[in-house]
Design a protein around this motif. Structure first.
Motif, PDB file in Angstrom:
ATOM      1  N   ILE A  58       0.882  -1.175   0.000  1.00 32.89           N
ATOM      2  CA  ILE A  58       0.000   0.000   0.000  1.00 32.89           C
ATOM      3  C   ILE A  58       0.915   1.219   0.000  1.00 32.89           C
ATOM      4  CG2 ILE A  58      -1.809   1.300   1.195  1.00 32.89           C
ATOM      5  CD1 ILE A  58      -2.692  -1.309   2.535  1.00 32.89           C
ATOM      6  N   LEU A  59       0.603   2.196  -0.831  1.00 32.38           N
ATOM      7  CA  LEU A  59       1.387   3.432  -0.939  1.00 32.38           C
ATOM      8  C   LEU A  59       2.864   3.136  -1.221  1.00 32.38           C
ATOM      9  CD1 LEU A  59      -0.250   5.453   1.990  1.00 32.38           C
ATOM     10  CD2 LEU A  59      -0.535   5.877  -0.462  1.00 32.38           C
ATOM     11  N   GLY A  60       3.104   2.064  -1.967  1.00 33.66           N
ATOM     12  CA  GLY A  60       4.468   1.708  -2.351  1.00 33.66           C
ATOM     13  C   GLY A  60       5.284   1.057  -1.248  1.00 33.66           C
ATOM     14  N   GLU A  61       4.661   0.765  -0.122  1.00 34.21           N
ATOM     15  CA  GLU A  61       5.356   0.148   1.016  1.00 34.21           C
ATOM     16  C   GLU A  61       4.816  -1.258   1.274  1.00 34.21           C
ATOM     17  OE1 GLU A  61       7.859   1.130   2.986  1.00 34.21           O
ATOM     18  OE2 GLU A  61       8.034   3.271   2.526  1.00 34.21           O
ATOM     19  N   LYS A  62       5.711  -2.169   1.618  1.00 35.12           N
ATOM     20  CA  LYS A  62       5.329  -3.536   1.970  1.00 35.12           C
ATOM     21  C   LYS A  62       4.411  -3.516   3.186  1.00 35.12           C
ATOM     22  CE  LYS A  62       7.531  -7.874   3.574  1.00 35.12           C
ATOM     23  NZ  LYS A  62       6.332  -8.592   3.553  1.00 35.12           N
ATOM     24  N   CYS A  63       3.354  -4.324   3.128  1.00 42.02           N
ATOM     25  CA  CYS A  63       2.425  -4.445   4.253  1.00 42.02           C
ATOM     26  C   CYS A  63       2.883  -5.558   5.190  1.00 42.02           C
ATOM     27  CB  CYS A  63       1.028  -4.813   3.760  1.00 42.02           C
ATOM     28  SG  CYS A  63       0.215  -3.511   2.850  1.00 42.02           S
ATOM     29  N   TYR A  64       2.557  -5.395   6.445  1.00 40.74           N
ATOM     30  CA  TYR A  64       2.847  -6.404   7.448  1.00 40.74           C
ATOM     31  C   TYR A  64       1.539  -6.802   8.124  1.00 40.74           C
ATOM     32  CZ  TYR A  64       7.629  -5.091   6.611  1.00 40.74           C
ATOM     33  OH  TYR A  64       8.826  -4.851   5.986  1.00 40.74           O
ATOM     34  N   PRO A  65       1.403  -8.088   8.479  1.00 45.54           N
ATOM     35  CA  PRO A  65       0.149  -8.531   9.101  1.00 45.54           C
ATOM     36  C   PRO A  65      -0.067  -7.995  10.511  1.00 45.54           C
ATOM     37  CG  PRO A  65       1.667 -10.395   8.783  1.00 45.54           C
ATOM     38  CD  PRO A  65       2.311  -9.180   8.175  1.00 45.54           C
ATOM     39  N   SER A  66       1.031  -7.675  11.222  1.00 40.52           N
ATOM     40  CA  SER A  66       0.901  -7.124  12.575  1.00 40.52           C
ATOM     41  C   SER A  66       2.112  -6.245  12.865  1.00 40.52           C
ATOM     42  CB  SER A  66       0.816  -8.244  13.614  1.00 40.52           C
ATOM     43  OG  SER A  66       2.084  -8.855  13.781  1.00 40.52           O
ATOM     44  N   LEU A  67       2.019  -5.475  13.920  1.00 42.23           N
ATOM     45  CA  LEU A  67       3.142  -4.616  14.318  1.00 42.23           C
ATOM     46  C   LEU A  67       4.385  -5.449  14.603  1.00 42.23           C
ATOM     47  CD1 LEU A  67       1.285  -2.141  16.713  1.00 42.23           C
ATOM     48  CD2 LEU A  67       2.266  -1.594  14.464  1.00 42.23           C
ATOM     49  N   LYS A  68       4.203  -6.609  15.225  1.00 44.10           N
ATOM     50  CA  LYS A  68       5.338  -7.457  15.603  1.00 44.10           C
ATOM     51  C   LYS A  68       6.098  -7.991  14.398  1.00 44.10           C
ATOM     52  CE  LYS A  68       2.638  -9.671  18.578  1.00 44.10           C
ATOM     53  NZ  LYS A  68       2.112 -10.628  19.519  1.00 44.10           N
ATOM     54  N   ASP A  69       5.483  -7.962  13.228  1.00 43.69           N
ATOM     55  CA  ASP A  69       6.132  -8.468  12.008  1.00 43.69           C
ATOM     56  C   ASP A  69       7.013  -7.428  11.323  1.00 43.69           C
ATOM     57  OD1 ASP A  69       5.000 -11.132  12.040  1.00 43.69           O
ATOM     58  OD2 ASP A  69       3.092 -10.176  11.541  1.00 43.69           O
ATOM     59  N   ILE A  70       6.944  -6.187  11.741  1.00 42.93           N
ATOM     60  CA  ILE A  70       7.747  -5.124  11.121  1.00 42.93           C
ATOM     61  C   ILE A  70       9.198  -5.295  11.570  1.00 42.93           C
ATOM     62  CG2 ILE A  70       8.098  -2.630  10.918  1.00 42.93           C
ATOM     63  CD1 ILE A  70       5.070  -2.302  11.527  1.00 42.93           C
ATOM     64  N   PRO A  71      10.140  -5.443  10.614  1.00 48.71           N
ATOM     65  CA  PRO A  71      11.515  -5.771  10.976  1.00 48.71           C
ATOM     66  C   PRO A  71      12.409  -4.587  11.349  1.00 48.71           C
ATOM     67  CG  PRO A  71      11.292  -5.790   8.605  1.00 48.71           C
ATOM     68  CD  PRO A  71       9.919  -5.500   9.166  1.00 48.71           C
ATOM     69  N   HIS A  72      11.868  -3.396  11.413  1.00 45.52           N
ATOM     70  CA  HIS A  72      12.687  -2.224  11.740  1.00 45.52           C
ATOM     71  C   HIS A  72      11.941  -1.343  12.741  1.00 45.52           C
ATOM     72  CE1 HIS A  72      10.075  -0.569   8.652  1.00 45.52           C
ATOM     73  NE2 HIS A  72      10.526  -1.495   7.849  1.00 45.52           N
ATOM     74  N   PRO A  73      12.654  -0.396  13.369  1.00 41.70           N
ATOM     75  CA  PRO A  73      12.029   0.439  14.398  1.00 41.70           C
ATOM     76  C   PRO A  73      10.885   1.309  13.864  1.00 41.70           C
ATOM     77  CG  PRO A  73      14.421   0.633  14.489  1.00 41.70           C
ATOM     78  CD  PRO A  73      14.090  -0.113  13.230  1.00 41.70           C
ATOM     79  N   VAL A  74       9.899   1.511  14.718  1.00 43.13           N
ATOM     80  CA  VAL A  74       8.738   2.348  14.426  1.00 43.13           C
ATOM     81  C   VAL A  74       8.676   3.416  15.508  1.00 43.13           C
ATOM     82  CG1 VAL A  74       6.206   2.366  14.414  1.00 43.13           C
ATOM     83  CG2 VAL A  74       7.448   0.502  13.285  1.00 43.13           C
ATOM     84  N   ASP A  75       8.511   4.676  15.102  1.00 49.38           N
ATOM     85  CA  ASP A  75       8.415   5.766  16.073  1.00 49.38           C
ATOM     86  C   ASP A  75       7.013   5.900  16.654  1.00 49.38           C
ATOM     87  OD1 ASP A  75      11.119   6.612  15.616  1.00 49.38           O
ATOM     88  OD2 ASP A  75      10.433   7.609  13.785  1.00 49.38           O
ATOM     89  N   LEU A  76       6.021   5.792  15.772  1.00 51.47           N
ATOM     90  CA  LEU A  76       4.639   6.086  16.150  1.00 51.47           C
ATOM     91  C   LEU A  76       3.719   5.068  15.492  1.00 51.47           C
ATOM     92  CD1 LEU A  76       3.056   9.606  16.225  1.00 51.47           C
ATOM     93  CD2 LEU A  76       1.886   7.791  14.994  1.00 51.47           C
ATOM     94  N   VAL A  77       2.718   4.608  16.231  1.00 50.81           N
ATOM     95  CA  VAL A  77       1.696   3.708  15.699  1.00 50.81           C
ATOM     96  C   VAL A  77       0.404   4.502  15.593  1.00 50.81           C
ATOM     97  CG1 VAL A  77       0.354   1.606  16.094  1.00 50.81           C
ATOM     98  CG2 VAL A  77       2.806   1.650  16.667  1.00 50.81           C
ATOM     99  N   ASN A  78      -0.115   4.620  14.368  1.00 52.60           N
ATOM    100  CA  ASN A  78      -1.356   5.345  14.101  1.00 52.60           C
ATOM    101  C   ASN A  78      -2.445   4.307  13.839  1.00 52.60           C
ATOM    102  OD1 ASN A  78      -3.118   7.447  13.520  1.00 52.60           O
ATOM    103  ND2 ASN A  78      -2.389   7.712  11.434  1.00 52.60           N
ATOM    104  N   VAL A  79      -3.586   4.423  14.513  1.00 55.56           N
ATOM    105  CA  VAL A  79      -4.588   3.361  14.494  1.00 55.56           C
ATOM    106  C   VAL A  79      -5.906   3.813  13.867  1.00 55.56           C
ATOM    107  CG1 VAL A  79      -5.871   1.699  15.901  1.00 55.56           C
ATOM    108  CG2 VAL A  79      -3.541   2.357  16.553  1.00 55.56           C
ATOM    109  N   PHE A  80      -6.286   3.088  12.820  1.00 50.73           N
ATOM    110  CA  PHE A  80      -7.589   3.249  12.163  1.00 50.73           C
ATOM    111  C   PHE A  80      -8.396   1.968  12.378  1.00 50.73           C
ATOM    112  CE2 PHE A  80      -5.134   6.359   9.803  1.00 50.73           C
ATOM    113  CZ  PHE A  80      -6.035   7.370   9.567  1.00 50.73           C
ATOM    114  N   ARG A  81      -8.690   1.660  13.615  1.00 48.18           N
ATOM    115  CA  ARG A  81      -9.514   0.499  13.956  1.00 48.18           C
ATOM    116  C   ARG A  81     -10.547   0.966  14.971  1.00 48.18           C
ATOM    117  NH1 ARG A  81      -7.673  -4.682  13.712  1.00 48.18           N
ATOM    118  NH2 ARG A  81      -9.904  -5.063  13.772  1.00 48.18           N
TER     119      ARG A  81
END
Length: 144
Positions: A58-81
């Motif tokens: 999506i938007l040219g970026e690989k999707c991950y099934p969950s936050l735990k699957d992201i292989p690099h650091p994340v600064d902020l988690v934005n939630v649309f649920r």
């Protein structure tokens, strides 16, 4: 104790310090709010990491099934649920070491806030990240 979002000055500082945003519930449908907000944030210079188990890119970026699957650091988690789905997302946010959990406009959950705060994660609820960014950083992020 009643929850209170950080001040506008604190939110501005959060945005200035944020580079990578994992977006939980990012839709691959350009008509959805999550897509439009994330696309705008990407255009402002933030790296958007889609968290959607039903899409590949999506938007040219690989999707991950969950936050735990992201292989690099994340600064902020934005939630649309929906609000009732946010406590497990708060737990994952703490587990991956993100600094901020941001629940979009209309999303509010005291349990998720308590989980985040207990885990040392700042929380913002019921605010649109795109609106706040547009107001607080109209010229974009300053490069330090």
């Amino acid at each position: 104790m009643t929850f209170q979002n950080p001040s506008r000055d604190e939110i501005k500082q959060i945005l200035e310090q944020t580079n990578t945003i994992a977006v939980v519930g990012l839709s691959d449908n350009p008509e959805r709010t999550s897509y439009m907000v994330s696309e705008a944030m990407q255009a402002k210079g933030y790296r958007i990491i889609p968290v959607n188990p039903n899409a590949d890119v999506i938007l040219g970026e690989k999707c991950y099934p969950s936050l735990k699957d992201i292989p690099h650091p994340v600064d902020l988690v934005n939630v649309f649920r929906r609000s009732e789905h946010t406590p497990p997302i708060a737990e994952e946010t703490v587990a991956i070491g993100a600094k901020v959990l941001w629940l979009q406009l209309g999303v509010h959950n005291d349990e998720a806030a308590a989980i985040a705060q207990k885990g040392g994660v700042q929380i913002i609820m019921d605010r649109c990240i795109k609106v706040e960014d547009s107001i607080l950083l109209p010229q974009g992020k300053s490069k330090s």
